[in-house]
Design a protein around this motif. Structure first.
Motif, short mmCIF file in Angstrom:
data_model
loop_
_atom_site.label_atom_id
_atom_site.label_comp_id
_atom_site.label_asym_id
_atom_site.label_seq_id
_atom_site.Cartn_x
_atom_site.Cartn_y
_atom_site.Cartn_z
N SER A 157 44.93 39.36 9.95
CA SER A 157 45.06 40.23 11.12
C SER A 157 45.38 41.68 10.77
CB SER A 157 46.15 39.68 12.04
OG SER A 157 47.41 39.68 11.38
N LEU A 158 45.61 41.99 9.49
CA LEU A 158 45.92 43.37 9.12
C LEU A 158 44.76 44.32 9.43
CD1 LEU A 158 47.73 42.96 5.68
CD2 LEU A 158 48.73 43.25 7.94
N LYS A 159 43.56 43.77 9.57
CA LYS A 159 42.41 44.61 9.89
C LYS A 159 42.60 45.32 11.24
CE LYS A 159 39.91 40.93 9.80
NZ LYS A 159 38.78 39.96 9.80
N ASP A 160 43.43 44.78 12.10
CA ASP A 160 43.63 45.35 13.43
C ASP A 160 44.45 46.63 13.40
OD1 ASP A 160 42.26 43.17 14.43
OD2 ASP A 160 44.08 41.97 14.65
N HIS A 161 45.04 46.98 12.27
CA HIS A 161 45.91 48.15 12.19
C HIS A 161 45.16 49.40 11.75
CE1 HIS A 161 49.77 46.09 12.84
NE2 HIS A 161 49.20 45.08 12.22
N VAL A 162 43.85 49.32 11.62
CA VAL A 162 43.08 50.48 11.19
C VAL A 162 42.28 51.03 12.37
CG1 VAL A 162 41.18 51.27 9.74
CG2 VAL A 162 42.94 49.78 8.79
N VAL A 163 42.33 52.35 12.53
CA VAL A 163 41.61 53.03 13.60
C VAL A 163 40.34 53.65 13.02
CG1 VAL A 163 41.67 54.88 15.32
CG2 VAL A 163 43.74 53.52 14.85
N VAL A 164 39.21 53.41 13.67
CA VAL A 164 37.93 53.97 13.25
C VAL A 164 37.53 55.06 14.23
CG1 VAL A 164 35.51 53.50 12.72
CG2 VAL A 164 37.25 51.77 12.27
N THR A 165 37.21 56.25 13.72
CA THR A 165 36.80 57.38 14.55
C THR A 165 35.33 57.69 14.31
OG1 THR A 165 39.02 58.34 14.44
CG2 THR A 165 37.23 59.79 15.13
N GLU A 166 34.54 57.70 15.39
CA GLU A 166 33.13 58.05 15.31
C GLU A 166 32.98 59.55 15.54
OE1 GLU A 166 30.58 56.04 14.73
OE2 GLU A 166 31.41 54.02 14.94
N ASN A 167 32.43 60.28 14.59
CA ASN A 167 32.24 61.72 14.72
C ASN A 167 30.86 62.06 15.26
OD1 ASN A 167 34.83 62.20 13.59
ND2 ASN A 167 33.96 61.90 11.53
N SER A 168 30.72 63.25 15.84
CA SER A 168 29.47 63.65 16.48
C SER A 168 28.30 63.73 15.51
CB SER A 168 29.65 65.01 17.18
OG SER A 168 30.05 66.01 16.24
N ASP A 169 28.58 63.97 14.22
CA ASP A 169 27.49 64.08 13.24
C ASP A 169 27.09 62.74 12.65
OD1 ASP A 169 29.71 63.54 11.73
OD2 ASP A 169 29.47 65.22 10.34
N GLY A 170 27.67 61.65 13.17
CA GLY A 170 27.34 60.31 12.70
C GLY A 170 28.25 59.79 11.62
N SER A 171 29.14 60.63 11.12
CA SER A 171 30.10 60.19 10.11
C SER A 171 31.25 59.42 10.76
CB SER A 171 30.64 61.38 9.32
OG SER A 171 31.36 62.25 10.17
N LYS A 172 32.06 58.76 9.94
CA LYS A 172 33.18 57.98 10.44
C LYS A 172 34.45 58.30 9.66
CE LYS A 172 30.38 53.97 11.82
NZ LYS A 172 30.17 52.51 11.63
N GLY A 173 35.56 58.21 10.36
CA GLY A 173 36.85 58.35 9.71
C GLY A 173 37.66 57.08 9.91
N PHE A 174 38.37 56.65 8.90
CA PHE A 174 39.22 55.46 8.96
C PHE A 174 40.65 55.87 8.68
CE2 PHE A 174 35.01 54.08 7.93
CZ PHE A 174 34.85 52.84 8.56
N ALA A 175 41.58 55.36 9.45
CA ALA A 175 42.99 55.67 9.23
C ALA A 175 43.83 54.47 9.62
CB ALA A 175 43.42 56.90 10.04
N GLY A 176 44.87 54.20 8.85
CA GLY A 176 45.75 53.08 9.17
C GLY A 176 47.06 53.20 8.44
N SER A 177 48.08 52.58 8.99
CA SER A 177 49.39 52.57 8.35
C SER A 177 50.13 51.31 8.75
CB SER A 177 50.20 53.80 8.75
OG SER A 177 50.45 53.80 10.14
N LEU A 178 50.96 50.84 7.86
CA LEU A 178 51.79 49.67 8.09
C LEU A 178 53.22 49.99 7.69
CD1 LEU A 178 49.52 46.87 6.57
CD2 LEU A 178 49.89 47.30 8.99
#
Length: 410
Positions: A157-178
């Protein structure tokens, strides 16, 4: 111990892209994205091995104890697949002054090595062009599927702690902390075990943690471009533990992985003009063994534990070769434990193999498939008379042994 070049690449690339090289916790954190980030890792590996003509990979790691820097490492790997050439610049600094700076270069016919401590350029020349690629996909190597399955099971279930951001240029950002309270007991158990294995005895700059080891905090970010290629991963983890005197240590590990200069990286062969050079010619691996019958018989490797500050032999790994004719290698692997150490035999291995010579040119490896369908290989070293069992997870508990087997001449 013989380590396959491709296996080393698998380990290097996986550890690099999964943030940290010192604890199993790293795999958990960076994969918690989860499927999208895992896909980006696979896309990056596939395109690096099949599509990109050239690229640069950079891995930096820093370790601190209670805020004080103990050591830093930086590795810059440059690859030119069009020329099948690579270059690696490595630097390591330690608080105890054990610093290393080195450079290596490799292409189809030459390897060159030099370090700051020894300005001599050591050159190895190969009589025939090598067919191995400068970079190969680590996710297609033997054992990769098993590593992925283990990571999937542990992450949970640790996968649920990461936030995925979709950018306008089609790129993605991933961020998470525990934080400490969010980290499951299983993760702490794995981290505690791995930390004690890595920190105690093998790294003299690290404190000797003996109890109350747990993960206090984990953070990570990643960037994936519009083509699904991983551009960077930045991560950190804080582990807390006590040494033998009861002093609390907070060990922070920070790592940054980047891939850059895609199709714009230049790999430069060192200019040896005026340099001190030592040359040698590489022996040709994979040639026919003139007397393969000499490998028929028993080969063994000691199994040890560390007890009361000393190494103690608890048993032996055995490989019995019943047939070898340069094309087929047949035999059996098993383990034997000494009286009084039967407790270690609860996970002993016993299997037969019928290995065929690898299709790869100039290879002394013989491949076989286990009953579970996993691909394994045995390397035959005609020069040392030893056998190497590759692709098998040897480490178990506090048992100490490797993959090399020597002839039993008793």
């Amino acid at each position: 111990m013989k380590v396959k070049k491709k296996t080393a690449m698998l380990v290097s690339f996986t550890l690099g892209t999964l943030l940290l090289a010192t604890t199993a916790l790293a795999d958990i954190v960076t994969k918690s994205g989860y499927d999208q980030l895992k896909d980006a890792l696979k896309v990056t590996a596939e395109q690096s091995s099949d599509k990109f003509n050239s690229f640069t990979m950079d891995l930096s790691v820093a370790i601190k104890d209670n805020g004080k820097t103990l050591g830093t490492t930086n590795d810059i790997h440059k690859y030119d697949r069009s020329k099948n050439a690579s270059e690696n610049i490595s630097s390591r600094e330690r608080i105890n002054g054990d610093n290393i700076n080195s450079q290596t270069y490799s292409d189809k016919t030459t390897e060159i090595r030099v370090s700051q401590s020894d300005p001599t350029y050591y050159v190895t020349e190969y009589p025939q062009e090598r067919k191995e690629e400068a970079f190969s996909n680590p996710f297609k190597e033997d054992g990769a599927d098993d590593i992925e399955k283990i990571a999937d099971a542990v992450v949970g279930s640790l996968k649920d702690h990461v936030v995925v951001t979709e950018n306008s240029d089609g790129s993605k950002g991933f961020a998470g902390s525990l934080t400490e309270v969010q980290i499951p007991s299983l993760v702490n158990a794995v981290a505690s075990f791995q930390t004690k294995q890595e920190f105690n005895g093998s790294q003299d700059i690290l404190p000797h943690l003996t109890k109350d080891v747990f993960v206090k905090e984990v953070k990570g970010t990643a960037k994936v471009n519009k083509d699904g290629v991983l551009e960077s991963i930045l991560g950190s983890a804080v582990l807390s533990g006590k040494d033998e005197q009861g002093t609390v240590h907070e060990i922070s590990i920070e790592a940054l992985f980047k891939i850059s200069d895609i199709n714009a990286t230049t790999v430069t062969k060192p200019d040896l003009t005026g340099k001190k050079v030592v040359k040698d010619t590489a022996r040709e691996y994979g040639s026919e063994i003139t007397n393969p019958e000499k490998f028929v018989g028993k080969f063994k490797n000691d199994i040890l534990i560390e007890k009361d500050g000393k190494f103690v032999k608890v048993g032996e790994q055995i490989m019995e070769i019943s047939h070898f004719d340069n094309q087929t290698l047949t035999g059996q692997y098993y383990e034997v434990y000494k009286p009084g150490f039967e407790e270690y035999a609860n996970s002993e291995r016993d299997f037969k193999f019928n290995a065929k010579k690898s299709d790869q040119k100039n290879s002394s490896e013989f491949d076989y498939t286990t009953e579970s369908g996993s691909k394994r290989s045995i390397y035959v070293d005609d020069h040392s008379g030893q056998l190497y069992l590759n692709g098998v997870m040897m480490s178990r508990g506090n048992l100490i042994f490797d993959s090399s087997f020597r002839p039993d001449l008793e």
